[in-house]
Motif scaffolding. Structure first.
Motif, PDB file in Angstrom:
ATOM      1  N   GLY A 116      42.887  28.964  -3.162  1.00  0.00           N
ATOM      2  CA  GLY A 116      41.728  29.031  -2.143  1.00  0.00           C
ATOM      3  C   GLY A 116      40.051  29.043  -2.341  1.00  0.00           C
ATOM      4  N   GLY A 117      40.109  28.165  -3.893  1.00  0.00           N
ATOM      5  CA  GLY A 117      38.812  27.265  -3.381  1.00  0.00           C
ATOM      6  C   GLY A 117      37.911  27.597  -4.173  1.00  0.00           C
ATOM      7  N   THR A 118      38.033  29.543  -4.937  1.00  0.00           N
ATOM      8  CA  THR A 118      36.821  30.058  -5.212  1.00  0.00           C
ATOM      9  C   THR A 118      36.687  30.252  -6.820  1.00  0.00           C
ATOM     10  OG1 THR A 118      38.378  31.593  -5.157  1.00  0.00           O
ATOM     11  CG2 THR A 118      36.912  31.370  -3.639  1.00  0.00           C
ATOM     12  N   LEU A 119      37.706  28.981  -7.957  1.00  0.00           N
ATOM     13  CA  LEU A 119      37.587  28.646  -8.970  1.00  0.00           C
ATOM     14  C   LEU A 119      36.198  28.158  -9.430  1.00  0.00           C
ATOM     15  CD1 LEU A 119      39.313  29.972 -11.872  1.00  0.00           C
ATOM     16  CD2 LEU A 119      40.847  27.896 -11.433  1.00  0.00           C
ATOM     17  N   VAL A 120      37.054  26.398  -9.543  1.00  0.00           N
ATOM     18  CA  VAL A 120      36.147  25.569  -9.228  1.00  0.00           C
ATOM     19  C   VAL A 120      34.564  25.889  -8.619  1.00  0.00           C
ATOM     20  CG1 VAL A 120      35.441  23.497  -9.811  1.00  0.00           C
ATOM     21  CG2 VAL A 120      37.988  24.605 -10.105  1.00  0.00           C
ATOM     22  N   ASN A 121      33.567  25.474  -8.837  1.00  0.00           N
ATOM     23  CA  ASN A 121      32.539  25.875  -8.423  1.00  0.00           C
ATOM     24  C   ASN A 121      32.011  24.457  -7.749  1.00  0.00           C
ATOM     25  OD1 ASN A 121      29.098  25.971  -7.793  1.00  0.00           O
ATOM     26  ND2 ASN A 121      29.070  26.161 -10.178  1.00  0.00           N
ATOM     27  N   PRO A 122      31.920  24.601  -6.155  1.00  0.00           N
ATOM     28  CA  PRO A 122      31.726  23.696  -5.441  1.00  0.00           C
ATOM     29  C   PRO A 122      30.668  22.567  -5.378  1.00  0.00           C
ATOM     30  CG  PRO A 122      32.437  25.123  -4.106  1.00  0.00           C
ATOM     31  CD  PRO A 122      32.148  25.841  -5.082  1.00  0.00           C
ATOM     32  N   GLU A 123      29.258  23.405  -6.530  1.00  0.00           N
ATOM     33  CA  GLU A 123      28.070  22.327  -6.316  1.00  0.00           C
ATOM     34  C   GLU A 123      28.562  22.015  -7.228  1.00  0.00           C
ATOM     35  OE1 GLU A 123      23.364  24.816  -7.714  1.00  0.00           O
ATOM     36  OE2 GLU A 123      24.767  26.157  -6.627  1.00  0.00           O
ATOM     37  N   PHE A 124      29.114  21.857  -8.109  1.00  0.00           N
ATOM     38  CA  PHE A 124      29.413  21.225 -10.130  1.00  0.00           C
ATOM     39  C   PHE A 124      30.483  19.989  -9.259  1.00  0.00           C
ATOM     40  CE2 PHE A 124      32.427  19.136 -12.867  1.00  0.00           C
ATOM     41  CZ  PHE A 124      31.846  20.022 -13.876  1.00  0.00           C
ATOM     42  N   LEU A 125      31.302  20.146  -8.191  1.00  0.00           N
ATOM     43  CA  LEU A 125      32.024  19.178  -7.630  1.00  0.00           C
ATOM     44  C   LEU A 125      31.778  18.245  -6.835  1.00  0.00           C
ATOM     45  CD1 LEU A 125      35.426  21.348  -6.519  1.00  0.00           C
ATOM     46  CD2 LEU A 125      34.973  19.816  -8.160  1.00  0.00           C
ATOM     47  N   ALA A 126      30.909  18.217  -6.236  1.00  0.00           N
ATOM     48  CA  ALA A 126      29.980  17.742  -5.000  1.00  0.00           C
ATOM     49  C   ALA A 126      29.293  16.732  -5.941  1.00  0.00           C
ATOM     50  CB  ALA A 126      29.132  18.660  -4.282  1.00  0.00           C
ATOM     51  N   ARG A 127      28.605  17.169  -7.043  1.00  0.00           N
ATOM     52  CA  ARG A 127      27.655  16.374  -8.329  1.00  0.00           C
ATOM     53  C   ARG A 127      28.065  15.624  -8.658  1.00  0.00           C
ATOM     54  NH1 ARG A 127      23.771  20.243 -10.480  1.00  0.00           N
ATOM     55  NH2 ARG A 127      22.734  18.637 -12.075  1.00  0.00           N
ATOM     56  N   THR A 128      30.283  15.328  -8.972  1.00  0.00           N
ATOM     57  CA  THR A 128      30.691  14.867  -9.806  1.00  0.00           C
ATOM     58  C   THR A 128      30.556  13.550  -8.429  1.00  0.00           C
ATOM     59  OG1 THR A 128      32.852  14.710  -8.789  1.00  0.00           O
ATOM     60  CG2 THR A 128      31.921  15.643 -10.667  1.00  0.00           C
ATOM     61  N   ASP A 129      31.111  12.020  -9.275  1.00  0.00           N
ATOM     62  CA  ASP A 129      31.533  10.238  -8.696  1.00  0.00           C
ATOM     63  C   ASP A 129      32.194  10.422  -7.832  1.00  0.00           C
ATOM     64  OD1 ASP A 129      29.028  10.005 -10.155  1.00  0.00           O
ATOM     65  OD2 ASP A 129      30.742   8.255 -11.649  1.00  0.00           O
ATOM     66  N   TRP A 130      33.310  11.489  -7.876  1.00  0.00           N
ATOM     67  CA  TRP A 130      34.586  12.415  -7.124  1.00  0.00           C
ATOM     68  C   TRP A 130      34.443  11.888  -5.926  1.00  0.00           C
ATOM     69  CZ3 TRP A 130      39.348  15.897  -8.734  1.00  0.00           C
ATOM     70  CH2 TRP A 130      40.025  15.207  -7.236  1.00  0.00           C
ATOM     71  N   THR A 131      33.966  11.471  -4.352  1.00  0.00           N
ATOM     72  CA  THR A 131      34.039  11.518  -3.282  1.00  0.00           C
ATOM     73  C   THR A 131      34.315  13.194  -2.585  1.00  0.00           C
ATOM     74  OG1 THR A 131      34.909   9.897  -3.057  1.00  0.00           O
ATOM     75  CG2 THR A 131      33.170   9.542  -3.031  1.00  0.00           C
ATOM     76  N   ASP A 132      35.730  12.883  -2.411  1.00  0.00           N
ATOM     77  CA  ASP A 132      36.187  13.700  -1.724  1.00  0.00           C
ATOM     78  C   ASP A 132      36.700  15.381  -2.902  1.00  0.00           C
ATOM     79  OD1 ASP A 132      38.047  12.417  -2.987  1.00  0.00           O
ATOM     80  OD2 ASP A 132      39.277  12.390  -0.642  1.00  0.00           O
ATOM     81  N   ALA A 133      35.487  15.634  -4.341  1.00  0.00           N
ATOM     82  CA  ALA A 133      36.186  16.367  -4.833  1.00  0.00           C
ATOM     83  C   ALA A 133      36.370  17.653  -4.083  1.00  0.00           C
ATOM     84  CB  ALA A 133      35.179  16.505  -6.134  1.00  0.00           C
ATOM     85  N   VAL A 134      35.535  18.354  -3.248  1.00  0.00           N
ATOM     86  CA  VAL A 134      35.446  19.518  -2.414  1.00  0.00           C
ATOM     87  C   VAL A 134      36.130  19.818  -1.613  1.00  0.00           C
ATOM     88  CG1 VAL A 134      34.213  20.903  -1.215  1.00  0.00           C
ATOM     89  CG2 VAL A 134      32.491  19.440  -2.916  1.00  0.00           C
ATOM     90  N   GLU A 135      36.705  18.949  -1.148  1.00  0.00           N
ATOM     91  CA  GLU A 135      37.343  18.361   0.168  1.00  0.00           C
ATOM     92  C   GLU A 135      39.553  18.976  -1.331  1.00  0.00           C
ATOM     93  OE1 GLU A 135      39.768  15.563   2.765  1.00  0.00           O
ATOM     94  OE2 GLU A 135      37.392  15.468   2.957  1.00  0.00           O
TER      95      GLU A 135
END
Lengths: 113, 326
Positions: free
Chosen positions: B266-285
């Motif tokens: 459901g996309g609610t486990l990992v913090n999107p903010e955390f993902l957005a700040r990684t080098d992995w560009t489409d991590a959030v998606e």
């Protein structure tokens, strides 16, 4: 597998080793394949042509028989003759045969007494 | 030129597969055999043509006959190497196929393929890999079998006999202790672990897990761990596995896995903010709601939970059989 098949299998197994020895003994007088087949049959050694012909070829390859083509007759025929080496082996195998015969006789007699 | 007789055709067919050096000799020998056999039948009163047909039928397949004359093996892999071939092929397939399937599915998910495409592609890839593995293994073994002349290249020694495995008497105690250690370690990871994950870009701390989810999930997981603890202590007191315990362990595994899998998918486990700040560009998606990587991870978590009770099941069955045997 039926009872007959089992019996046939065991009899074939028992005869298998004797065909080579019979050939070596018989070919001390040279002869060709079909005549050998007939004469072995007449002497009471039943052997299938599909066994005998490849066997002759193998014996020749192992140097136990030598061969010579005779062209004098209706068609070229390959005459086989037991070689020195083959003769020596035939004597060894004959001794083994006697030993086996004696051993089996012992077993048979013991079973009957 | 006369039309070739059946015998001529038979001689041609049989001599074809014999090495060139022996061909003439072989042909003459076979011609003699066929000629003599036909003559014998004719002498016995048969018609010449019928006799020829009879003799050739008795001789059978010319290729098989030639192989028998030349003492050539009529099998691809003889008894000397068959067992080794079978064992190796099974081992290879068991190791390679799952690895290939996993790698392929993961690769396709990352590149954003649809489910149907992935499913079809995986089947094709697995068939290809199976065919290649089977073909090349068999080819190598057939070669070894020919070269070695049908004698085994590996000698068997008594040292190869398998060790008789008897489970240690205190197996259950070992299991309980190791699981208790595992439970304590997991609890520690849940309590302290997330705080130890460093910020991906070094600019101020950011929680790895979605704070709203983690707030309840961590206590929930700790509660499941406590239940696990109770489970193992009860098992120790009971003394051996039974199907009731297997069922309980399945329930506990599901209790731990399902919320993790659900929040992951459901996309609610990992913090999107955390993902957005990684080098992995489409991590959030990828890791967000319905993200392909998130789906794969969620499925993996459920799979692990489903496999988890197997050890207990095996032990329960053994205990049951021992009981029946007694």
């Amino acid at each position: 597998m039926g009872e007959d098949e089992i019996e046939a299998g065991h009899r074939q197994e028992l005869r298998r080793g004797t065909v080579g020895l019979a050939c070596l003994l018989r070919l001390r007088t040279p002869d060709y394949g079909y005549a050998l087949l007939e004469s072995l049959g007449a002497d009471g050694i039943d052997v299938d042509a599909n066994t005998l012909y490849p066997l002759l070829r193998r014996l020749e390859k192992q140097g136990l028989v030598t061969s010579e083509w005779s062209t004098g007759e209706a068609r070229p025929r390959k005459f086989y003759r037991t070689s020195h080496e083959g003769d020596r082996l035939a004597r060894v195998l004959t001794d083994d045969w006697h030993r086996l015969d004696a051993a089996l006789r012992g077993l048979i007699e013991r079973g009957e007494s | 030129m006369t039309t070739p007789t059946l015998t001529d055709r038979y001689l041609f067919a049989a001599a074809r597969s014999v090495p060139e050096t022996q061909r003439t000799e072989f042909r003459s020998e076979l011609a003699e055999r066929i000629g003599d056999s036909i003559d014998a039948k004719v002498d016995a009163g048969a018609d010449r043509e019928a006799a020829e047909l009879d003799v050739l039928t008795e001789l059978g397949n010319p290729d098989a006959l030639a192989a028998a004359y030349a003492d050539r093996p009529l099998q691809l892999i003889g008894p000397a190497h068959y067992l080794l071939w079978k064992r190796l092929l099974r081992l290879l397939l068991a190791i390679v196929l799952p690895c290939v399937a996993f790698a392929y599915v993961l690769g396709q998910l990352i590149s954003g393929a649809g489910i149907g495409e992935i499913y079809g592609g995986t089947v094709v890839v697995l068939i290809n890999v199976t065919v290649h593995l089977a073909f090349w293994t068999t080819a190598v073994f057939a070669f070894i079998d020919r070269v070695s002349g049908g004698k085994s290249v590996l000698e068997w020694k008594p040292e190869e006999l398998p060790v008789v495995v008897e489970p240690p008497r205190n197996q259950l105690r070992l299991d309980v202790v190791s699981n208790l250690v595992l439970i304590v370690l997991t609890a520690l990871v849940i309590l302290v672990g997330p705080g130890l994950i460093p910020s991906p870009d070094g600019a101020g701390p950011v929680p790895f897990f979605e704070p709203a989810t983690w707030a309840w999930l961590q206590w929930y997981l700790l509660a499941v761990l406590v239940a696990q603890l109770v489970f193992w202590l009860l098992l120790l007191r009971h003394g051996r596995w039974s199907y009731r315990f297997v069922f309980a362990s399945l329930v506990l595994a599901a209790a731990a896995a399902l919320p993790i899998a659900a929040t992951l998918a459901g996309g609610t486990l990992v913090n999107p903010e955390f993902l957005a700040r990684t080098d992995w560009t489409d991590a959030v998606e990828q890791l967000g709601s319905q993200g392909p990587v998130a789906s794969v991870l969620a499925v993996s978590v459920v799979a692990v939970a489903a496999v988890w009770p197997i050890d207990g099941f095996v032990k329960a069955r053994r205990a049951r059989q021992e009981e029946i045997a007694r």
